[in-house]
Write a protein that holds these residues in place. Sequence first.
Motif, PDB file in Angstrom:
ATOM      1  N   VAL A  69       7.525   0.688  37.648  1.00  0.00           N
ATOM      2  CA  VAL A  69       7.695   1.953  38.362  1.00  0.00           C
ATOM      3  C   VAL A  69       8.863   1.853  39.331  1.00  0.00           C
ATOM      4  O   VAL A  69       8.935   0.937  40.155  1.00  0.00           O
ATOM      5  CB  VAL A  69       6.404   2.344  39.119  1.00  0.00           C
ATOM      6  CG1 VAL A  69       6.590   3.667  39.846  1.00  0.00           C
ATOM      7  CG2 VAL A  69       5.216   2.421  38.162  1.00  0.00           C
ATOM      8  N   LEU A  70       9.808   2.797  39.213  1.00  0.00           N
ATOM      9  CA  LEU A  70      10.928   2.888  40.144  1.00  0.00           C
ATOM     10  C   LEU A  70      10.771   4.155  40.967  1.00  0.00           C
ATOM     11  O   LEU A  70      10.375   5.194  40.426  1.00  0.00           O
ATOM     12  CB  LEU A  70      12.263   2.973  39.384  1.00  0.00           C
ATOM     13  CG  LEU A  70      12.547   1.946  38.287  1.00  0.00           C
ATOM     14  CD1 LEU A  70      13.872   2.280  37.598  1.00  0.00           C
ATOM     15  CD2 LEU A  70      12.591   0.544  38.879  1.00  0.00           C
ATOM     16  N   MET A  83      11.460  10.398  52.792  1.00  0.00           N
ATOM     17  CA  MET A  83      10.372  10.758  51.885  1.00  0.00           C
ATOM     18  C   MET A  83      10.056   9.649  50.885  1.00  0.00           C
ATOM     19  O   MET A  83       9.204   9.815  50.022  1.00  0.00           O
ATOM     20  CB  MET A  83      10.748  12.000  51.079  1.00  0.00           C
ATOM     21  CG  MET A  83      11.091  13.215  51.912  1.00  0.00           C
ATOM     22  SD  MET A  83      11.660  14.516  50.817  1.00  0.00           S
ATOM     23  CE  MET A  83      12.265  15.692  52.005  1.00  0.00           C
ATOM     24  N   CYS A  84      10.772   8.539  50.981  1.00  0.00           N
ATOM     25  CA  CYS A  84      10.581   7.479  49.997  1.00  0.00           C
ATOM     26  C   CYS A  84      10.904   6.170  50.697  1.00  0.00           C
ATOM     27  O   CYS A  84      12.055   5.756  50.735  1.00  0.00           O
ATOM     28  CB  CYS A  84      11.517   7.732  48.816  1.00  0.00           C
ATOM     29  SG  CYS A  84      11.339   6.545  47.502  1.00  0.00           S
ATOM     30  N   ARG A  85       9.896   5.559  51.288  1.00  0.00           N
ATOM     31  CA  ARG A  85      10.164   4.431  52.173  1.00  0.00           C
ATOM     32  C   ARG A  85      10.056   3.089  51.469  1.00  0.00           C
ATOM     33  O   ARG A  85       9.277   2.933  50.553  1.00  0.00           O
ATOM     34  CB  ARG A  85       9.187   4.478  53.346  1.00  0.00           C
ATOM     35  CG  ARG A  85       9.323   5.771  54.110  1.00  0.00           C
ATOM     36  CD  ARG A  85       8.410   5.830  55.289  1.00  0.00           C
ATOM     37  NE  ARG A  85       8.536   7.165  55.902  1.00  0.00           N
ATOM     38  CZ  ARG A  85       7.778   7.594  56.886  1.00  0.00           C
ATOM     39  NH1 ARG A  85       6.827   6.809  57.365  1.00  0.00           N
ATOM     40  NH2 ARG A  85       7.953   8.786  57.377  1.00  0.00           N
ATOM     41  N   LEU A  87       3.174  -1.651  46.933  1.00  0.00           N
ATOM     42  CA  LEU A  87       2.300  -1.177  45.863  1.00  0.00           C
ATOM     43  C   LEU A  87       2.728  -1.705  44.489  1.00  0.00           C
ATOM     44  O   LEU A  87       2.162  -1.324  43.467  1.00  0.00           O
ATOM     45  CB  LEU A  87       2.274   0.359  45.835  1.00  0.00           C
ATOM     46  CG  LEU A  87       1.803   1.043  47.115  1.00  0.00           C
ATOM     47  CD1 LEU A  87       1.912   2.555  46.986  1.00  0.00           C
ATOM     48  CD2 LEU A  87       0.368   0.650  47.432  1.00  0.00           C
ATOM     49  N   GLY A  88       3.747  -2.564  44.477  1.00  0.00           N
ATOM     50  CA  GLY A  88       4.168  -3.137  43.195  1.00  0.00           C
ATOM     51  C   GLY A  88       5.229  -2.320  42.485  1.00  0.00           C
ATOM     52  O   GLY A  88       5.351  -2.383  41.262  1.00  0.00           O
ATOM     53  N   VAL A  89       5.999  -1.536  43.254  1.00  0.00           N
ATOM     54  CA  VAL A  89       7.055  -0.717  42.662  1.00  0.00           C
ATOM     55  C   VAL A  89       8.398  -1.144  43.242  1.00  0.00           C
ATOM     56  O   VAL A  89       8.459  -1.977  44.151  1.00  0.00           O
ATOM     57  CB  VAL A  89       6.830   0.791  42.952  1.00  0.00           C
ATOM     58  CG1 VAL A  89       5.475   1.217  42.417  1.00  0.00           C
ATOM     59  CG2 VAL A  89       6.917   1.064  44.448  1.00  0.00           C
ATOM     60  N   GLU A  90       9.459  -0.559  42.725  1.00  0.00           N
ATOM     61  CA  GLU A  90      10.788  -0.867  43.224  1.00  0.00           C
ATOM     62  C   GLU A  90      11.369   0.406  43.825  1.00  0.00           C
ATOM     63  O   GLU A  90      11.397   1.440  43.156  1.00  0.00           O
ATOM     64  CB  GLU A  90      11.650  -1.331  42.038  1.00  0.00           C
ATOM     65  CG  GLU A  90      12.899  -2.067  42.424  1.00  0.00           C
ATOM     66  CD  GLU A  90      13.714  -2.425  41.172  1.00  0.00           C
ATOM     67  OE1 GLU A  90      14.922  -2.138  41.171  1.00  0.00           O
ATOM     68  OE2 GLU A  90      13.105  -2.954  40.208  1.00  0.00           O
ATOM     69  N   VAL A  91      11.812   0.336  45.079  1.00  0.00           N
ATOM     70  CA  VAL A  91      12.353   1.531  45.727  1.00  0.00           C
ATOM     71  C   VAL A  91      13.873   1.508  45.661  1.00  0.00           C
ATOM     72  O   VAL A  91      14.515   0.546  46.088  1.00  0.00           O
ATOM     73  CB  VAL A  91      11.882   1.614  47.205  1.00  0.00           C
ATOM     74  CG1 VAL A  91      12.521   2.815  47.901  1.00  0.00           C
ATOM     75  CG2 VAL A  91      10.356   1.711  47.272  1.00  0.00           C
ATOM     76  N   ARG A  92      14.435   2.559  45.073  1.00  0.00           N
ATOM     77  CA  ARG A  92      15.885   2.702  45.064  1.00  0.00           C
ATOM     78  C   ARG A  92      16.238   3.957  45.855  1.00  0.00           C
ATOM     79  O   ARG A  92      15.369   4.519  46.508  1.00  0.00           O
ATOM     80  CB  ARG A  92      16.396   2.773  43.621  1.00  0.00           C
ATOM     81  CG  ARG A  92      16.108   1.470  42.878  1.00  0.00           C
ATOM     82  CD  ARG A  92      16.715   1.452  41.511  1.00  0.00           C
ATOM     83  NE  ARG A  92      16.350   0.240  40.784  1.00  0.00           N
ATOM     84  CZ  ARG A  92      16.642   0.037  39.505  1.00  0.00           C
ATOM     85  NH1 ARG A  92      17.307   0.963  38.820  1.00  0.00           N
ATOM     86  NH2 ARG A  92      16.288  -1.082  38.904  1.00  0.00           N
ATOM     87  N   HIS A  93      17.485   4.408  45.738  1.00  0.00           N
ATOM     88  CA  HIS A  93      17.848   5.516  46.631  1.00  0.00           C
ATOM     89  C   HIS A  93      17.978   6.851  45.891  1.00  0.00           C
ATOM     90  O   HIS A  93      17.035   7.631  45.859  1.00  0.00           O
ATOM     91  CB  HIS A  93      19.107   5.156  47.430  1.00  0.00           C
ATOM     92  CG  HIS A  93      19.488   6.193  48.431  1.00  0.00           C
ATOM     93  ND1 HIS A  93      18.571   6.739  49.308  1.00  0.00           N
ATOM     94  CD2 HIS A  93      20.672   6.794  48.675  1.00  0.00           C
ATOM     95  CE1 HIS A  93      19.177   7.649  50.043  1.00  0.00           C
ATOM     96  NE2 HIS A  93      20.453   7.713  49.689  1.00  0.00           N
ATOM     97  N   THR A  94      19.105   7.100  45.246  1.00  0.00           N
ATOM     98  CA  THR A  94      19.285   8.428  44.641  1.00  0.00           C
ATOM     99  C   THR A  94      18.857   8.414  43.175  1.00  0.00           C
ATOM    100  O   THR A  94      18.585   7.354  42.605  1.00  0.00           O
ATOM    101  CB  THR A  94      20.767   8.886  44.686  1.00  0.00           C
ATOM    102  OG1 THR A  94      21.497   8.084  43.765  1.00  0.00           O
ATOM    103  CG2 THR A  94      21.337   8.774  46.072  1.00  0.00           C
ATOM    104  N   ILE A  95      18.856   9.584  42.584  1.00  0.00           N
ATOM    105  CA  ILE A  95      18.457   9.697  41.179  1.00  0.00           C
ATOM    106  C   ILE A  95      19.414   8.914  40.279  1.00  0.00           C
ATOM    107  O   ILE A  95      19.008   8.351  39.265  1.00  0.00           O
ATOM    108  CB  ILE A  95      18.354  11.191  40.743  1.00  0.00           C
ATOM    109  CG1 ILE A  95      17.753  11.285  39.335  1.00  0.00           C
ATOM    110  CG2 ILE A  95      19.702  11.903  40.821  1.00  0.00           C
ATOM    111  CD1 ILE A  95      17.378  12.681  38.907  1.00  0.00           C
ATOM    112  N   ASP A  96      20.688   8.809  40.687  1.00  0.00           N
ATOM    113  CA  ASP A  96      21.650   8.080  39.865  1.00  0.00           C
ATOM    114  C   ASP A  96      21.332   6.587  39.793  1.00  0.00           C
ATOM    115  O   ASP A  96      21.724   5.913  38.846  1.00  0.00           O
ATOM    116  CB  ASP A  96      23.071   8.296  40.405  1.00  0.00           C
ATOM    117  CG  ASP A  96      23.509   9.749  40.216  1.00  0.00           C
ATOM    118  OD1 ASP A  96      23.274  10.290  39.120  1.00  0.00           O
ATOM    119  OD2 ASP A  96      24.051  10.338  41.167  1.00  0.00           O
TER     120      ASP A  96
END
Lengths: 312, 179
Positions: free
Chosen positions: A183-184, A191-193, A199-208
């Motif tokens: 899950v990315l 809104m996306c910290r 939770l076992g996901v990867e947080v990136r920044h923009t849709i690109d």
Amino acid sequence: MKRKDMLGLRGVSRSEIEEILDTAERFKAISKRKIKKVPTLRGRTVITLFYENSTRTKVSFDLAAKRLSADGVGISASTSSVKKGETLMDTARNLNAMQPDVVVMRHPCAGAPHMLAENFPFSVINAGDGINEHPTQALLDMLTIRQKLGGIEGKTVAIVGDVYHSRVARSNIYGLVTMGARVLLAGPGTMCRKEMEELGVEVRHTIDDVLEDADVLMMLRIQRERLGPGMLSSSREYSQLYGLNMERLKRAKEQVLVMHPGPINRGVELDTEVADHQQSAILEQVTNGVAVRMALLFLLLGGEGGNDDNIA
Amino acid sequence: MSVVMRGPDIGRSIARMAHAITESNGGVDGLCIVGIHTGGVAVAKLLSVLIGRIEGVSVPYGEIDITLYRDDLYTGLEKPVLGETRLPFDLTGRTLVLVDDVLFTGRTVRACLDEIMDYGRPSKVQLAVLVDRGHRELPIAADFIGRSIITEKSDKVDVFINLKAPSDSWVSVNGEGVA
């Protein structure tokens, strides 16, 4: 499945999720028949108690109950005694006095369905509690992914937008991680910290940043009703950084699946052509919603592990 | 007591039933064979193959799962596992032969009849069972019976049909699943 309630996908095992999805697969066939009804839950009572607005979820639960021959009654807070100052517990006590078997509940406060589940004998299904969970939406999303991509394990699902305020995103994260998906997340910092990586996901920044990796692009609506001051600069800027348009869709994987839990704000998170594109599974999601809710009602009430107190 | 029918007996019974079905319906015009999940499916498959051989035409074949129409879903006896109902033809106006392995209380057949009516309106429904073991709880009878056996109500009757090696099939009473 041995449960009285379905409050969220946190802590729900892989085999339970598979059981729900397999059962839902069977129920899909009923909605395609000329007589879209089976007698399975004849005489059972399902109450939908909605303290927030809803189109899809409410109709979907109502139809699911009716297609299983259960009797359904719907209450929305705006037309009930809640307006006269009745507390949630008092409302629930009064509903309980009329012997419902299931209460389907949506509430702006996280944990409200859990409180009813602990205190009352009827089964509770969470239809969205604040920013916490919306398990039936995540289940129908997973059913859609499974049908369209042949499985969930090993697939990369990007959830884009207002993740923080999205109970849909939270339930999907719990469910998809349990099912072995990658899950990315992408969305504005407010809104996306980064902490969500726990939770076992990867947080990136923009849709690109997620576009080219994703097998599924799950687009979210900005939850304006839950935004604090200064959390969103402008819809236009949001759309430029996080919106899905045709130009971006062309850069994504050829077979990418575009999903959205609805309601869509056309032109903000999804361009009109993308929403209606053949890669979009948005209406398939809605069809699957009825099947998933039928499956849950059936599994919570039918057979072993059912709500025995109310059988007698 | 244990094995009451073995592969060759079962084969003869099913062959006789196939002949009886075509005889009493004057051929296979408008006929279809529907196996009841799970036990009836194998018997129905054998029946439809044999009928096809006798008449030289293949007969429409379907399967029905009655879980959602059962009258004992809430008794806490067992966990419901949903099978798939597949009726890939219009039932209306047809003669439908329902097939099960064992006829016991008749409750499965009752559920089956209800489900069929939700799919269409056959002109006639007949019932074929490999074993009739008695102890009916509803006014239901089979039109075609492989073998009637006398049992106690508490007896356990098992049918195993091996479609790949039919001679390995068996019917047992209170057996432990012997080959």
